[in-house]
Design a protein around this motif. Sequence first.
Motif, PDB file in Angstrom:
ATOM      1  N   ARG A  73       0.917  -1.170  -0.110  1.00  0.00           N
ATOM      2  CA  ARG A  73      -0.195  -0.157  -0.037  1.00  0.00           C
ATOM      3  C   ARG A  73       0.835   1.444  -0.126  1.00  0.00           C
ATOM      4  O   ARG A  73       0.427   2.321  -0.744  1.00  0.00           O
ATOM      5  CB  ARG A  73      -0.870  -0.024   1.275  1.00  0.00           C
ATOM      6  CG  ARG A  73      -2.107  -0.967   1.024  1.00  0.00           C
ATOM      7  CD  ARG A  73      -2.944  -0.826   2.336  1.00  0.00           C
ATOM      8  NE  ARG A  73      -4.465  -0.438   1.880  1.00  0.00           N
ATOM      9  CZ  ARG A  73      -5.314  -0.236   2.436  1.00  0.00           C
ATOM     10  NH1 ARG A  73      -5.196  -0.186   3.909  1.00  0.00           N
ATOM     11  NH2 ARG A  73      -6.530   0.067   2.080  1.00  0.00           N
ATOM     12  N   LEU A  74       1.894   1.219   0.713  1.00  0.00           N
ATOM     13  CA  LEU A  74       2.908   2.376   0.604  1.00  0.00           C
ATOM     14  C   LEU A  74       3.546   2.470  -0.613  1.00  0.00           C
ATOM     15  O   LEU A  74       3.583   3.645  -1.133  1.00  0.00           O
ATOM     16  CB  LEU A  74       3.911   2.220   1.712  1.00  0.00           C
ATOM     17  CG  LEU A  74       3.489   2.484   3.231  1.00  0.00           C
ATOM     18  CD1 LEU A  74       4.558   2.160   4.250  1.00  0.00           C
ATOM     19  CD2 LEU A  74       2.968   3.825   3.431  1.00  0.00           C
TER      20      LEU A  74
ATOM     21  N   ARG B 235       2.203   1.722  -3.496  1.00  0.00           N
ATOM     22  CA  ARG B 235       1.294   2.128  -4.345  1.00  0.00           C
ATOM     23  C   ARG B 235       1.007   3.549  -4.159  1.00  0.00           C
ATOM     24  O   ARG B 235       0.948   4.427  -5.184  1.00  0.00           O
ATOM     25  CB  ARG B 235      -0.080   1.325  -4.264  1.00  0.00           C
ATOM     26  CG  ARG B 235      -0.219   0.146  -5.363  1.00  0.00           C
ATOM     27  CD  ARG B 235      -1.179  -0.657  -5.236  1.00  0.00           C
ATOM     28  NE  ARG B 235      -1.263  -1.340  -4.255  1.00  0.00           N
ATOM     29  CZ  ARG B 235      -2.389  -1.808  -3.534  1.00  0.00           C
ATOM     30  NH1 ARG B 235      -3.547  -1.378  -3.546  1.00  0.00           N
ATOM     31  NH2 ARG B 235      -2.115  -2.818  -2.718  1.00  0.00           N
ATOM     32  N   ALA B 236       0.995   4.220  -2.837  1.00  0.00           N
ATOM     33  CA  ALA B 236       0.867   5.317  -2.639  1.00  0.00           C
ATOM     34  C   ALA B 236       2.040   6.260  -3.079  1.00  0.00           C
ATOM     35  O   ALA B 236       1.832   7.613  -3.567  1.00  0.00           O
ATOM     36  CB  ALA B 236       0.524   5.620  -1.146  1.00  0.00           C
ATOM     37  N   ALA B 237       3.082   5.877  -2.856  1.00  0.00           N
ATOM     38  CA  ALA B 237       4.178   6.456  -3.202  1.00  0.00           C
ATOM     39  C   ALA B 237       4.090   6.692  -4.833  1.00  0.00           C
ATOM     40  O   ALA B 237       4.626   7.800  -5.253  1.00  0.00           O
ATOM     41  CB  ALA B 237       5.648   6.080  -2.723  1.00  0.00           C
TER      42      ALA B 237
ATOM     43  N   SER C  17       1.635   6.600  -7.110  1.00  0.00           N
ATOM     44  CA  SER C  17       0.385   7.456  -7.378  1.00  0.00           C
ATOM     45  C   SER C  17       1.060   8.888  -7.050  1.00  0.00           C
ATOM     46  O   SER C  17       0.700   9.958  -7.860  1.00  0.00           O
ATOM     47  CB  SER C  17      -0.758   7.218  -6.792  1.00  0.00           C
ATOM     48  OG  SER C  17      -1.000   5.854  -6.799  1.00  0.00           O
ATOM     49  N   ALA C  18       1.642   9.335  -6.037  1.00  0.00           N
ATOM     50  CA  ALA C  18       2.232  10.458  -5.658  1.00  0.00           C
ATOM     51  C   ALA C  18       2.962  10.974  -6.613  1.00  0.00           C
ATOM     52  O   ALA C  18       3.062  11.978  -7.245  1.00  0.00           O
ATOM     53  CB  ALA C  18       2.624  10.637  -4.249  1.00  0.00           C
TER      54      ALA C  18
END
Length: 134
Positions: A9-10, A12-14, A16-17
């Motif tokens: 999840r981290l 994917r979030a990174a 995406s950012a």
Amino acid sequence: MKTAFSPSRLLRAAMSAVAVWLAVAALAQPYCRVRTFTIADGLAANNVAEFSQSADGIVWVATWNGLCCYDGYGFSKFRDAPGASSVLSSNRIKLIRPNSQGDIWLSLYDGTSYLFDRNSCSYIGMDGALRKVW
């Protein structure tokens, strides 16, 4: 059971950012219109040694075939024609520097120095005067 901070999840979030940041950065680039000038536009030669801008906004261009100025609309050429009244040893200009009075200091490829008087649109040979001072 998955936790709120799982590595996937981290990641994917990174990712995406980073993708959002790259998209914003690509759209935020300023638009630059680049225009090139040639002899077809009025430039004295396609070989340019240097250009400089005087205090009044005129762009001065040292070419291999004389001095040119660009006022934002068109070019004016200042060349010395060969003959009895010629001042310049060559039209091949290497260096230009506007002075505080608006005149242009020139150095040619053969090492001679001149001052272009903008009021009279004429060249003044400076080598003799400079030798007397130095």
